[in-house]
Design an enzyme around this catalytic site. Structure first.
Site, PDB file in Angstrom:
ATOM      1  N   ASP A   1       1.034  -1.071  -0.318  1.00 11.40           N
ATOM      2  CA  ASP A   1       0.255  -0.164  -0.114  1.00 11.40           C
ATOM      3  C   ASP A   1       1.171   1.282   0.126  1.00 11.40           C
ATOM      4  OD1 ASP A   1      -2.193   1.610   0.482  1.00 11.40           O
ATOM      5  OD2 ASP A   1      -1.659   1.494   2.500  1.00 11.40           O
TER       6      ASP A   1
ATOM      7  N   LYS B   1     -15.111  19.472  -0.053  1.00 13.52           N
ATOM      8  CA  LYS B   1     -13.972  19.065  -0.287  1.00 13.52           C
ATOM      9  C   LYS B   1     -13.593  17.579  -0.290  1.00 13.52           C
ATOM     10  CE  LYS B   1     -11.657  16.904   4.033  1.00 13.52           C
ATOM     11  NZ  LYS B   1     -12.340  17.864   5.285  1.00 13.52           N
TER      12      LYS B   1
ATOM     13  N   GLY C   1      -4.700   3.903  -3.703  1.00 16.69           N
ATOM     14  CA  GLY C   1      -6.055   4.470  -3.940  1.00 16.69           C
ATOM     15  C   GLY C   1      -5.689   5.689  -4.313  1.00 16.69           C
TER      16      GLY C   1
END
Lengths: 340, 1156
Positions: free
Chosen positions: B404, B587, B699
Site C-alpha cells: 500500500d 472537499k 487508492g
C-alpha cells in the site's frame, strides 16, 4: 533466558542473546586445511587397525565340517534317514599342526530360521524365570506347544524351546590307536546374565517336583530337569545348552557355541594328530533343506575369525588417504590461492 | 471473501425476517394489542468450544479429522486387532502423547475462553426495571432491557443510546477492544426520547444482526399520549457496541437491541480462513512418496513371503509349526493380514513426531519474531506481532510484494504544505521555523496578482475549518482556556502584519490541542487553517466554533454532515452561519470535485493540483455552495428521508448526496505532504535485490503515487514507464477498448518479446537490461479484468500479467480495496503460482492482506483492522527487510532442513528393518526392540533437529541483511524441490543399506566376544540401531553451521541419553515386559571390540561422502564470506545510498512530466 518481561520494560522485547538469536556460536568450517589432515590421520589410524584386525583374523584357525550326511560317502549318511532313531556316526579328521587353544567348539545350522517372528515369540519368559503360575498355565504365545494332546501344560513351552538342538558330540584324539577323550567344557558358553539372572529355576527342591503336572516338550527326549545328568546344577532352565539355544540367532545361517576345550592336556590347544568326533545324530534338518556343521576355532580379542572387519578397515583407510591426496591436488591447483 | 460471507449471512437473515422489533423496557406499544414478547437469544457470550461433558468425544473427533492423526489411529487399530510384529504400544504411545498434548493445549485454551466468557457473562450490570435499578448478571440481559452504564465500563450488549448524562445528548466511546481505534467516537441519543425513561413507550425496528461494525439501520417509534407515533431514524451513531467502553461521560442509559451471540462483537468473532504454506504442500507431496514406498515395501514383502513359502519345507518347518488357527485361516485373509503386518512394521517411516516437531518448530520459532528488538518501535512502544505461526517459512519464499502507499511507504503523517486559493498559491515557507507565520503573502505563483481577495481567502479557510469531522480532545480544555486568554492578550496586534505573537500562541495552541479524526489528512488541514489564522475550537451541541483572524469566535450551526466514502471520494457539510446563510462546503479528490463545479474555475486550479500531485503531495479540492432556503429544505427533507429508510439506505443517501453536491463553486485546493517512511527506499531496494517484484497498490492519484515510487527508488531514472491509465486511453478519438488493445500489445512487445530472455537462476543486474515500470489505474484495470467479450478478457488478462511480470516495478493507482485483492489473486493464480505478500496498514488493505499468501499489517495510524487481519504485524515498513531477508530466509532453511532430515532419518531407520525381512523368512520380525522403535523419533533423534530448526543460522543475520541476493538462493522452494528430496532419499537409502549390510557381514561369524559366546538377533538390531542413532545425529551435527551451547547440549545430550537409556533398559528385568529381549544386550555389545570397531567404521563410512561433499562444494569459509562482504560494499558504494535524503521529488518531477 528469562522469558518473563520486566515490568519497566513494558512491551519491549528482552534484550538477551537468546531472544535476539545472538547466542555465541561456534561456526565450524570444514575447509580443506582441516579436512586433508583429518582424512590423512583417519586413514592412517584405520590402516593401523585394519592391519591389526587382518593379521589377527588371518592367524585364527577354523575347522568346519559338514555332517548332515547328504552325500553317499558321508559318514553320517545313514543317520540322515529320518526314520533312524538314536543313530550315531563318527567323523574323523586330521590336524596337521597344533590347533591353538583355547579351542571353541561350535555347531552350525544353515537355512534355519530361528529369527522367524512366530518362532521367536513362542516362549514364556515368566515361566523361564521360574514363575510356577506359568508352569500350570503357559503363555498363549507358546501355542501350538502350550498344552499337549492331554491338555497338560508343556514346560518349557513354545516352539523355541521345543526345537532345542539335541545332537551331542564326543571328541576323541586317536593316540596310538586308542581313543583318548578330549574333555569338553560346557560351562560359560552362555551369557553370564542369562545363566545367573534372566533364566531361573523355580526354587523347589528337588527341581523335579516343580515340574509335577507338566509334560516335557514333545521333541525333547528328556524333561528339562534331566538335561544334564552329569551336573545337577546344569539342569532346568539354566542348562547352558538350553540357554545358548534360547538366544535366537540373527541370521538363518548361524553357529552356536557348543563346548570349549580348556582342560587337561588340551588347554593349550589341540595338538596335531588324528581325531574322531562321535556324533549322536538326532536333529532333523533335511526336510527344510538345512545343513549341520561342526566348527572348531579359536578366538582372539576381536572374537571369532572374521576377515570382513580387517579388509573394510584397510579399504576405508586407504580410501581416506587417497581422498586426502586427491583433495590436496585439487586444492593446490584451484582453491589454495583463494584461501590465502 | 469476507464480503461474500457477510452477504450470505445477511441473505440468510433476510429470508427469515427483515427486521426485528424491540419493545423498550418490555412495554407494549399502544397499537399492538396482542403483545407477544419476541424470542431473542440471551446475553450469554459463548466463545468456548467444549463443555466438561463433550470435551473428550468432541476433541477426539476433531483431532482425528486430521488426516495424519487418522492414519496413525488406523495403524494403531490394526496393531490391536491383527497379530502384528510390534506391540500396539509402539505406535499407540506416540499417538497418545500427541493427542494428549494437543488435547491439553486445546483444553487449556478452552478453559481460558470459559473463564473469559464467565467474566463477561457474570459481570454485574444495572438494569432499569419498573423504575427500579436492579443489579443483575450480564448474561441475564434480555433484548428490550434498559441498561445503565457508567463511565469506563464496557457495554454489556449492543445498546441504542437513549439518555446520556452529558448536556448535549452525546456520549463518547472508544472501540479499542473492537477495532483497535483508541480515539473517542461521539454517539448521539435518539432525539425526542423523554427524559423520564420510565414513561417512555417506544418500539425499535432494526435490521437483523449483522457483523459489520459500522453499519446499522433502524427506526424508533415513540408513542406519546395517544399522539401519532414519532418516528426517528437510528444509525450507527446511536448504537453502542458491546465491547466498546464509555468515556468522558458519567453514565448513559440504553436499550438492548442485540444480545449475546447476536451482538456485532460476537458476530465478528470468527476465525480467519486458514492459510497453508508451500512447505506444507511439499511435506504432503513427500508424504505421498513415502506412503508409496511404505505400501510397495509391504507389497514386496508380502509377495516374496508367499513365493518363498511356496518352496518345500519353508512354509512350516517342523521346528516352527503353525497353530491350528493359523492353519484354518483363509489364504487370502492371511495374505491381507500379512500385508497389514508389514505396513505396521514399516509404518515408522512416516512418523507421528514429524508433525509434532514441525508444529513445535513453527510455534516456538515465531517467538523470535516477537522477541526481536529490532522490530520494536519506540514511538508506539510495540514490537512485531505474530498472528499465525504457520507461515514463518513463507516469509522466505516471497516473490511478489504488494504494498500500500499511504501509511506503508509513506508515514501517513500529514503536513499541510501549501494551498491554492482562487488560482493563487499560498505557501508555508518553512514548516519547522518558529518565526514563520501565516505567510499569506509568500510566493504567489502568479506574477500578475499578489493574492486572492481577502474574502475568498477567508471563505477558503472557513471551509477548511468547517468541512471535516475532527474532534477536539476534551482533556485539553483547561489548556484551551489558557490559550484563549493568551489570545485575548495579544488581541489587537495586526493580523496581516508580522503576526509573531499570535503565531507563537497558536503554535503553542497547536501543541496543546489534540485533534482526533479518522483520517490524518483532516487534522493536517485543520492545523493548516490554524496556521493561517482560523482555529477550529470544537463542536458543541451541533454548533461549530471557529476563532477567526480577528480573534472573534464565529458560530456555525452544523446541519448535516455528508460523510466521506471512498466511492464518492468527497465529503460535505451543510452549516448555517450566524448571519443565517446556509452554506455547503465540500472537499474531495479533484476528479470528484471538478465535474461538480463551474468549469471556468477549474482550469486555474487544475494546474496547481497537478503540479502538487507530481511533487508527491496529496491534494484535495475545496468547493462551496450557497444554499437558498428552498434548496436547503429540499436537501434536508431528502437527507432525512434517506436516513430513515430501512432498505437500501446507503444507495438512497448516495443519491441525495450526489444531488446536493452539484453546482458548487471551486474555491481552492490544498496540498498535504505525506513523508516517506524511514528507510523506505532502502527497504524497497533490498526487496528488489532479493529478487522480489514490488507492486504498489494505492487508492491515491497517479501523480502522487508515481513520485512516491521514484522516491522509494522503485522507479529509477533509467526506468521506462509504460502507462495504462484513463489518460493514455483517452488520448485519441478511438474507442477505449481498441486503444487498450493496442497499448497492451505495444507494451507486451516492448517488455516481454524484445526483452532478453532471463535465464533461471541468473540474477538480473540493474543496469544490464532496460528496466520497465508499469503504471495502471483502477479504471483501466477493470477494463482489462471485466472486458466485454470473454475471449479478449482472458487474453487481455494474460497480456497484462506478462507485461507486469517483466517489469521491475508496477504501480497500480486509484484502486478500490477489492481491486487490490483482485490483483493479488490474479498474480497468485498465475503460472508458477508465485508466493505473494501484501503489506498495508489500513482497512482498505484488509482484502489484499487476506488474499495474499502472507499478509503483513503495519501498526500504523489508520486503526487496527489491517493488523487484526494480518498474519504478521510490524510497526514500520523498514522492518519488512529483516522480516523477509533474515527471519524468512532462516525459517525457510530451518524448516526445509527439518522436513528433509525427518524423512531421511526415518528412511534409514526403517530400511534395515525392511532388509531384515529377506533374512528372517518374511516373518515380520522387527529388527529393533519395541522400545527403540518407539523412542527413536520421540527421544533419541528429536531434540537435535528441533534445536537445529530453531537456532540454525547457516549464514549469520548481518550477512543476510547486507546481501539481499542471498534470498534468491532459496527462491522457488529451492530446498524442498524434488532434487534435494532425491538427494536426501538417496542418502537415506545409502545409509540404510550400509548399516544393515555392514553388520550383516560382521554377523557372518556371530562370535564377537573374546570368550567365544555368540550374539543373537537383538544384538544385531542393537548394533544397527546404535550406528543409526549416532550417524543421523552426527549427520545433523555436520549440517549445523551455528553451534550454540544449546546445540552442543542437545546433540551430545541425545547421544549420551541414548547410551544411558540403553544401559538402563537392558540393565533391569522389567516386570511389565513379557519378554526380556534386550536384557544386557547393549552392555554385552559394548564388551565386544568387534562391535565397537564396526560401529565406528560404519558411522565414519556413512559420513565420509558428506564431508567430501562439504569440502568440494563451494567453500563457504570465513575468507570467502569476507570477500563477499567486501564485494557487496564495493557495490554499495557505486550506488550511493543516502538514507537521510528527504523527499526530493522536485528533481524527478521534470522527468515524469515529460512522460505524461
Amino acid at each position: 533466558m528469562n522469558k518473563k518481561e520486566k515490568p519497566e520494560a513494558e512491551n519491549r522485547p528482552d534484550n538477551t542473546a537468546f531472544t535476539q538469536q545472538r547466542l555465541p556460536a561456534w561456526q565450524p568450517m570444514l575447509s580443506a586445511g582441516i579436512v586433508i589432515p583429518l582424512f590423512l590421520i583417519i586413514g592412517l589410524i584405520f590402516i593401523g587397525i585394519g592391519v591389526a584386525l587382518f593379521v589377527t583374523s588371518r592367524d585364527l584357525q577354523v575347522l568346519e565340517m559338514d555332517y548332515t550326511g547328504m552325500e553317499q560317502n558321508s559318514p553320517c549318511f545313514s543317520c540322515s534317514d529320518p526314520d533312524q532313531k538314536n543313530c550315531k556316526c563318527t567323523l574323523d579328521f586330521n590336524l596337521d599342526k597344533l590347533f591353538e587353544g583355547p579351542v571353541f567348539f561350535y555347531y552350525a545350522l544353515t537355512n534355519y530360521f530361528q529369527n522367524q517372528r512366530s518362532y521367536g515369540v513362542s516362549k514364556d519368559d515368566y515361566q523361564l524365570s521360574g514363575d510356577l503360575d506359568n508352569f500350570k498355565d503357559p503363555d498363549s504365545t507358546c501355542s501350538p506347544y502350550r498344552y499337549d494332546s492331554n491338555n497338560n501344560p508343556i514346560v518349557p513351552c513354545g516352539s523355541l524351546a521345543n526345537s532345542m538342538f539335541n545332537d551331542t558330540f564326543k571328541l576323541y584324539q586317536l593316540v596310538a590307536g586308542t581313543k583318548k577323550e578330549v574333555p569338553l567344557d560346557g560351562k560359560g558358553i552362555a551369557w553370564w546374565t542369562d545363566y545367573n539372572i534372566k533364566y531361573r529355576n523355580p526354587s523347589v527342591t528337588p527341581l523335579k517336583n516343580a515340574f509335577n503336572g507338566t509334560v516335557k516338550p514333545l521333541f525333547w527326549p528328556r524333561p528339562a530337569y534331566e538335561l544334564d545328568p552329569t551336573d545337577p546344577a546344569n539342569n532346568g532352565f539354566i542348562n547352558q545348552d538350553f540357554l545358548v539355544w534360547m538366544r535366537r540367532a540373527a541370521l538363518p545361517n548361524f553357529r552356536k557355541l557348543y563346548r570349549r576345550i580348556t582342560e587337561g592336556d588340551y588347554s593349550t590347544g589341540l595338538p596335531e594328530g588324528n581325531y574322531s568326533l562321535e556324533i549322536s545324530y538326532n536333529y532333523p534338518v533335511l526336510n527344510f533343506d538345512g545343513r549341520k556343521k561342526v566348527v572348531f576355532t579359536n578366538v582372539s580379542w576381536m572374537g571369532g575369525k572374521n576377515e570382513f572387519l580387517g579388509i573394510a578397515y584397510l579399504v576405508i583407510g586407504s580410501l581416506c588417504i587417497v581422498m586426502s591426496v586427491v583433495m590436496l591436488i585439487v586444492y593446490a591447483k584451484f582453491k589454495f590461492p583463494e584461501e590465502d | 471473501m469476507l464480503r461474500r460471507r457477510l452477504n450470505r449471512l445477511l441473505g440468510g437473515d433476510e429470508r427469515r425476517v427483515d427486521s426485528r422489533t424491540v419493545y423498550v423496557g418490555h412495554r407494549s406499544s399502544p397499537d399492538s394489542e396482542g403483545f407477544i414478547p419476541p424470542k431473542f437469544c440471551d446475553n450469554r457470550i459463548v466463545s468456548s468450544k467444549y463443555t466438561v461433558w463433550n470435551f473428550l468425544p468432541k476433541n477426539l473427533f476433531e483431532q482425528f479429522r486430521r488426516i495424519a492423526n487418522f492414519y496413525f489411529l488406523i495403524i494403531f487399530l490394526v496393531q490391536v486387532i491383527v497379530d502384528t510384529p510390534t506391540s500396539p504400544v509402539t505406535s499407540g504411545l506416540p499417538l497418545f502423547f500427541v493427542i494428549t498434548v494437543t488435547a491439553i493445549k486445546q483444553g487449556y485454551e478452552d478453559w481460558l475462553r470459559h473463564k473469559a466468557d464467565n467474566e463477561v457473562n457474570k459481570y454485574l450490570v444495572t438494569v432499569l426495571e419498573d423504575g427500579q435499578r436492579i443489579r443483575k448478571e450480564s448474561e441475564k440481559i434480555k433484548v428490550g432491557d434498559v441498561v445503565e452504564v457508567e463511565e469506563d465500563e464496557t457495554f454489556p450488549c449492543d445498546l441504542i443510546l437513549l439518555q446520556s448524562s452529558r448536556d448535549d445528548d452525546t456520549c463518547f466511546v472508544t472501540t479499542a477492544s473492537l477495532d483497535g481505534e483508541s480515539n473517542h467516537k461521539t454517539h448521539y441519543t435518539v432525539p425526542d426520547t423523554e427524559k423520564d425513561l420510565e414513561s417512555l413507550s417506544a418500539t425499535i425496528e432494526c435490521e437483523q444482526p449483522q457483523p459489520d461494525l459500522y453499519k446499522f439501520v433502524g427506526r424508533m417509534h415513540i408513542y406519546k399520549n395517544n399522539q401519532e407515533p414519532i418516528v426517528r431514524s437510528l444509525g450507527p451513531e446511536n448504537l453502542l457496541l458491546k465491547g466498546a467502553t464509555l468515556k468522558n461521560t458519567q453514565k448513559i442509559c440504553g436499550v438492548a437491541v442485540y444480545t449475546g451471540m447476536e451482538t456485532k462483537m460476537a458476530l465478528n468473532y470468527q476465525g480467519k480462513s486458514q492459510k497453508r504454506s508451500v512447505v506444507e504442500k511439499s511435506i504432503n507431496a513427500f508424504l505421498l512418496v513415502y506412503l508409496c514406498i511404505l505400501v510397495s515395501k509391504a507389497l514386496v514383502c508380502t509377495t516374496l513371503k508367499y513365493v518363498w513359502q511356496g518352496k518345500p519345507g519353508q512354509d512350516e518347518p517342523w521346528y516352527n509349526e503353525k497353530t491350528q488357527r493359523e492353519k484354518d485361516t483363509n489364504l487370502y485373509l492371511k495374505m491381507f493380514t500379512d500385508f497389514l503386518s508389514f505396513m505396521v512394521l514399516f509404518n515408522f517411516i512416516i512418523p507421528v513426531s514429524m508433525y509434532v516437531t514441525v508444529e513445535m518448530q513453527k510455534f516456538l520459532g515465531s517467538f523470535f519474531i516477537t522477541w526481536d528488538k529490532d522490530f520494536f518501535d519506540n514511538e508506539i512502544k510495540e514490537g512485531a506481532l505474530v498472528n499465525t505461526s504457520d507461515l514463518n517459512e513463507e516469509l522466505g519464499q516471497v516473490e511478489y510484494v504488494f504494498t500500500d502507499k499511504t501509511g506503508t511507504l509513506t508515514q501517513n503523517n500529514m503536513e499541510f504544505i501549501e494551498c491554492c486559493i482562487d488560482g493563487f498559491q499560498y505557501k508555508h515557507r518553512d514548516a519547522s521555523s518558529e518565526l514563520d507565520g501565516f505567510c499569506v503573502t509568500d510566493g504567489p505563483v502568479s506574477k500578475l496578482q499578489q493574492k486572492a481577495g481577502r474574502e475568498k481567502e477567508e471563505l477558503f479557510l472557513r471551509a477548511l475549518c468547517l468541512c471535516h469531522t475532527v474532534q477536539v480532545k476534551e482533556s485539553t480544555e483547561p489548556c484551551l482556556d489558557q490559550v484563549d486568554g493568551l489570545n485575548n492578550q495579544v488581541d489587537g496586534l495586526g493580523i496581516d502584519g508580522d503576526g509573531l505573537g499570535i503565531d507563537g500562541a497558536l503554535s503553542h495552541l497547536e501543541e496543546q490541542r489534540g485533534f482526533i479524526a479518522s483520517s490524518p489528512d483532516e487534522i493536517a488541514l485543520v492545523k493548516g487553517a490554524m496556521r493561517y489564522g482560523f482555529t477550529f475550537l470544537g463542536l458543541e451541541s451541533k454548533t461549530m466554533k471557529i476563532l477567526n483572524r480577528n480573534n472573534d469566535v464565529e458560530r456555525y450551526e452544523l446541519l448535516h454532515v455528508l460523510n466521506f466514502d471512498p466511492v464518492r471520494r468527497r465529503m460535505s457539510v451543510i452549516v448555517r452561519s450566524s448571519s443565517g446563510d446556509t452554506l455547503l462546503f465540500c472537499k474531495g479528490a479533484d476528479s470528484s470535485i471538478f465535474p461538480r463545479v463551474r468549469q471556468e474555475e477549474v482550469e486555474r486550479i487544475r494546474l496547481h493540483v497537478e503540479r502538487n500531485a507530481t511533487e508527491g503531495y496529496r491534494t484535495l479540492c475545496v468547493a462551496y455552495k450557497l444554499l437558498s432556503a428552498g434548496e436547503y429544505a429540499q436537501a434536508d427533507a431528502g437527507l432525512r428521508e434517506a436516513r430513515l429508510a430501512l432498505q437500501d439506505r446507503e444507495e438512497k443517501l448516495m443519491a441525495v448526496y450526489n444531488q446536493v453536491e452539484t453546482g458548487m463553486s471551486l474555491i481552492g485546493a490544498t496540498a498535504v505532504e505525506d513523508r516517506l517512511q524511514e528507510e523506505a527506499a532502502e527497504t524497497m531496494e533490498a526487496l528488489q535485490g532479493a529478487g522480489m517484484k514490488v507492486w504498489v497498490l494505492t487508492g491515491d492519484k497517479m501523480e502522487t503515487a508515481k513520485s512516491t515510487c521514484y522516491a522509494c527508488r522503485l522507479f529509477q531514472k533509467s526506468t521506462e514507464l509504460l502507462e495504462l491509465t484513463v489518460r493514455t486511453l483517452d488520448d485519441e478519438n478511438r474507442r477505449r477498448e481498441e486503444k487498450l488493445h493496442d497499448l497492451l500489445l505495444d507494451y507486451h512487445k516492448k517488455a516481454v518479446q524484445d526483452a532478453p530472455p532471463v535465464k533461471e537462476g541468473v540474477t538480473r543486474s540493474w543496469s544490464s537490461s532496460q528496466d520497465y515500470g508499469f503504471i495502471v489505474d483502477g479504471a483501466s484495470l477493470s477494463m482489462i479484468l471485466n472486458s466485454s467479450s470473454d475471449s479478449s478478457n482472458s487474453r487481455y488478462k494474460n497480456l497484462f500479467l506478462q507485461i507486469c511480470q517483466n517489469c521491475t516495478a508496477v504501480l497500480c493507482c486509484r484502486m478500490a480495496p477489492l481491486q487490490k485483492a483482485q490483483i493479488v489473486k490474479m498474480v497468485k493464480n498465475s503460472k508458477g503460482s508465485p508466493i505473494t505478500l501484501s503489506i498495508g496498514d489500513g482497512a482498505n488493505d484488509v482484502s489484499m492482506i487476506l488474499e495474499a499468501h502472507v499478509g503483513i499489517g503495519i501498526k500504523g495510524k489508520e486503526g487496527r483492522q489491517a493488523v487484526r487481519n494480518s498474519d504478521y504485524a510490524i510497526p514500520k515498513l523498514k522492518h519488512l527487510k529483516k522480516l523477509l531477508l533474515a527471519h524468512g530466509h532462516l525459517y525457510y532453511v530451518r524448516i526445509a532442513h527439518l522436513v528433509q532430515y525427518f524423512f531421511y532419518k526415518n528412511l534409514c531407520f526403517i530400511l534395515p528393518q525392511f532388509l531384515y525381512q529377506f533374512f528372517c523368512g518374511y516373518s515380520q520380525q522387527p529388527l529393533y526392540d519395541a522400545a527403540y522403535l518407539t523412542m527413536y523419533n520421540i527421544c533419541f533423534t528429536s531434540m537435535p533437529i528441533l534445536a537445529y530448526s530453531l537456532l540454525e543460522q547457516h549464514i549469520c543475520i548481518e550477512v543476510l541483511l547486507d546481501n539481499a541476493t542471498l534470498y534468491r538462493e532459496i527462491a522457488k522452494n529451492a530446498m524442498l524441490r524434488w532434487r534435494p528430496f532425491l538427494y536426501w532419499t538417496v542418502l537415506g537409502l545409502f545409509h540404510g543399506l550400509l548399516f544393515f549390510f555392514g553388520v550383516w557381514y560382521l554377523f557372518y561369524n556371530p562370535a564377537l566376544q573374546d570368550n567365544g559366546q555368540v550374539f543373537g538377533n537383538w544384538s544385531y538390531g542393537t548394533i544397527v540401531f546404535t550406528v543409526l542413532v549416532f550417524t543421523v545425529t552426527l549427520k545433523l551435527a555436520l549440517d549445523t553451521r551455528h553451534w550454540t551451547w544449546i546445540n552442543h547440549f542437545v546433540i551430545w545430550g541425545s547421544l549420551a541419553f541414548y547410551v544411558f537409556f540403553s544401559f538402563f533398559w537392558g540393565g533391569i528385568i522389567w516386570p511389565f515386559l513379557s519378554q526380556q529381549r534386550l536384557y544386557f544386550v547393549f552392555a554385552n555389545m559394548l564388551s565386544s571390540v568387534s562391535a565397537w570397531l564396526v560401529i565406528i567404521l560404519l558411522i565414519l563410512l556413512s559420513l565420509l561422502p558428506e564431508i567430501l561433499l562439504v569440502v568440494f562444494r563451494k567453500p563457504r569459509g570465513p575468507h570467502s564470506r569476507q570477500k563477499e562482504l567486501v564485494d557487496s560494499r564495493v557495490g554499495g558504494l557505486q550506488s550511493p545510498r543516502s538514507s537521510a535524503r528527504p523527499l526530493l521529488m522536485r528533481t524527478f518531477s521534470d522527468e515524469s512530466s515529460t512522460v505524461i
